[in-house]
Design an enzyme around this catalytic site. Structure first.
Site, PDB file in Angstrom:
ATOM      1  N   ASP A  39      61.441   5.555  97.151  1.00 23.16           N
ATOM      2  CA  ASP A  39      62.388   4.899  98.050  1.00 23.16           C
ATOM      3  C   ASP A  39      63.140   5.933  98.871  1.00 23.16           C
ATOM      4  O   ASP A  39      63.424   7.045  98.399  1.00 23.16           O
ATOM      5  CB  ASP A  39      63.373   4.072  97.227  1.00 23.16           C
ATOM      6  CG  ASP A  39      64.143   3.073  98.068  1.00 23.16           C
ATOM      7  OD1 ASP A  39      63.697   2.780  99.199  1.00 23.16           O
ATOM      8  OD2 ASP A  39      65.193   2.596  97.606  1.00 23.16           O
TER       9      ASP A  39
ATOM     10  N   HIS B 198      57.604   8.177 106.083  1.00 18.59           N
ATOM     11  CA  HIS B 198      56.444   7.890 105.244  1.00 18.59           C
ATOM     12  C   HIS B 198      55.486   9.083 105.238  1.00 18.59           C
ATOM     13  O   HIS B 198      54.918   9.433 104.192  1.00 18.59           O
ATOM     14  CB  HIS B 198      55.723   6.643 105.748  1.00 18.59           C
ATOM     15  CG  HIS B 198      56.559   5.401 105.677  1.00 18.59           C
ATOM     16  ND1 HIS B 198      57.149   4.975 104.504  1.00 18.59           N
ATOM     17  CD2 HIS B 198      56.909   4.497 106.635  1.00 18.59           C
ATOM     18  CE1 HIS B 198      57.822   3.853 104.741  1.00 18.59           C
ATOM     19  NE2 HIS B 198      57.695   3.550 106.022  1.00 18.59           N
TER      20      HIS B 198
ATOM     21  N   SER C  48      54.436  -2.635  98.493  1.00 14.37           N
ATOM     22  CA  SER C  48      54.694  -3.849  97.715  1.00 14.37           C
ATOM     23  C   SER C  48      54.233  -5.084  98.469  1.00 14.37           C
ATOM     24  O   SER C  48      54.028  -5.058  99.686  1.00 14.37           O
ATOM     25  CB  SER C  48      56.190  -3.961  97.394  1.00 14.37           C
ATOM     26  OG  SER C  48      56.906  -4.434  98.517  1.00 14.37           O
ATOM     27  N   THR C  49      54.094  -6.181  97.741  1.00 10.82           N
ATOM     28  CA  THR C  49      53.723  -7.441  98.372  1.00 10.82           C
ATOM     29  C   THR C  49      54.809  -7.902  99.340  1.00 10.82           C
ATOM     30  O   THR C  49      54.529  -8.657 100.270  1.00 10.82           O
ATOM     31  CB  THR C  49      53.496  -8.529  97.304  1.00 10.82           C
ATOM     32  OG1 THR C  49      54.624  -8.572  96.406  1.00 10.82           O
ATOM     33  CG2 THR C  49      52.240  -8.241  96.494  1.00 10.82           C
TER      34      THR C  49
ATOM     35  N   LEU D  78      44.762  13.754  84.587  1.00 10.67           N
ATOM     36  CA  LEU D  78      45.879  12.876  84.924  1.00 10.67           C
ATOM     37  C   LEU D  78      45.341  11.557  85.456  1.00 10.67           C
ATOM     38  O   LEU D  78      44.438  11.551  86.301  1.00 10.67           O
ATOM     39  CB  LEU D  78      46.773  13.520  85.987  1.00 10.67           C
ATOM     40  CG  LEU D  78      47.857  12.623  86.621  1.00 10.67           C
ATOM     41  CD1 LEU D  78      48.901  12.236  85.581  1.00 10.67           C
ATOM     42  CD2 LEU D  78      48.513  13.318  87.807  1.00 10.67           C
TER      43      LEU D  78
END
Length: 252
Positions: free
Chosen positions: A23, A40, A68-69, A136
């Site tokens: 965020d 971004h 996210s949706t 990982l």
């Protein structure tokens, strides 16, 4: 890892799974008088650096909330940028991740017709290329929503009941978990959210039942290996009781 300040971090008690809510990209860009998309783009370097930190420490699972949706409701130009930026990132970083021994996973509604076919193909290619890597497990939560994940799991179980292959009283928490997007993924021990916000925002709702939550004011593009270490130090200072009387500090 020699450049990191590991004071206070017990390498023998690292979490098995670290969840990340990325965020603050937009605010980072706004503070610099840039377009939100620049935030971004800057967040990519932060994510790669954080992955390198997890590799250096030996954390086996990391999940990152990348789209996210609810993000479909953003400005269409920003959504379009995010779609093709994700494709471009996969093209540029996939081989690098593979060489580092990272296994790539994607969790979310990946068949959503709003996702460009080329993007979906790049994700499938990355999964196939890295499927045998073991250093990982990196899960990208893309077009992901925790409530949608639970609805999907319940619908699949309901269909089995309707087909006569499953009795309602046979459904338990383990069965619901086996129908999540990535059933192999363990529950997160700690979820880190950047930018000072204090909420989960529909991220890993099922798995976060006993996760420790660490909130940092650092905006995501400024996050990196040292911030990861600092957050894990805070995590290890928590007392984890899992609803019972036993007192567990850090992983338990």
């Amino acid at each position: 890892m020699s450049d990191l300040d590991l004071d206070g971090l017990d390498l023998a008690r690292l979490p098995t799974h670290v969840g990340l809510i990325l965020d603050g990209n937009g605010r980072w860009a706004n503070q610099r008088g840039l377009e939100r998309t620049a935030g971004h783009a800057a967040g990519e370097a932060a994510l790669v650096d954080t992955i390198d930190g997890a590799l250096a420490l030996g954390v086996p699972w990391v999940s990152a909330y990348t789209f996210s949706t609810e993000n479909w409701a953003r400005d269409p130009a920003e959504v379009e940028f995010l779609m093709f930026f994700n494709e471009d990132l996969l093209l540029r970083r996939r081989d690098e991740m593979h060489q580092k021994g990272v296994r790539m996973w994607f969790a979310g509604e990946l068949e959503d017709p709003r996702i460009p076919d080329r993007n979906r193909e790049r994700m499938a290619d990355a999964v196939e290329l890295t499927k045998d890597n073991t250093r990982l497990n990196m899960v990208f939560a893309f077009n992901y929503g925790g409530r949608q994940e639970l609805v999907r799991s319940v619908r699949r179980l309901a269909q089995r009941v309707a087909d006569g292959g499953l009795a309602p009283d046979e459904i338990d928490d383990l069965m619901i978990a086996r129908h999540l997007y990535v059933p192999e993924m363990p529950d997160p021990d700690v979820i880190i959210r950047t930018s000072g916000e204090h909420r989960l925002s529909n991220f890993l709702l099922w798995g976060s039942a006993y996760a420790e939550l660490v909130f940092t004011p650092v905006l995501w593009p400024d996050f990196g290996q040292q911030t990861l270490v600092d957050c894990l130090v805070e995590y290890q200072q928590r007392h984890r009781r899992f609803g019972g009387a036993r007192d567990v500090r850090g992983p338990g």
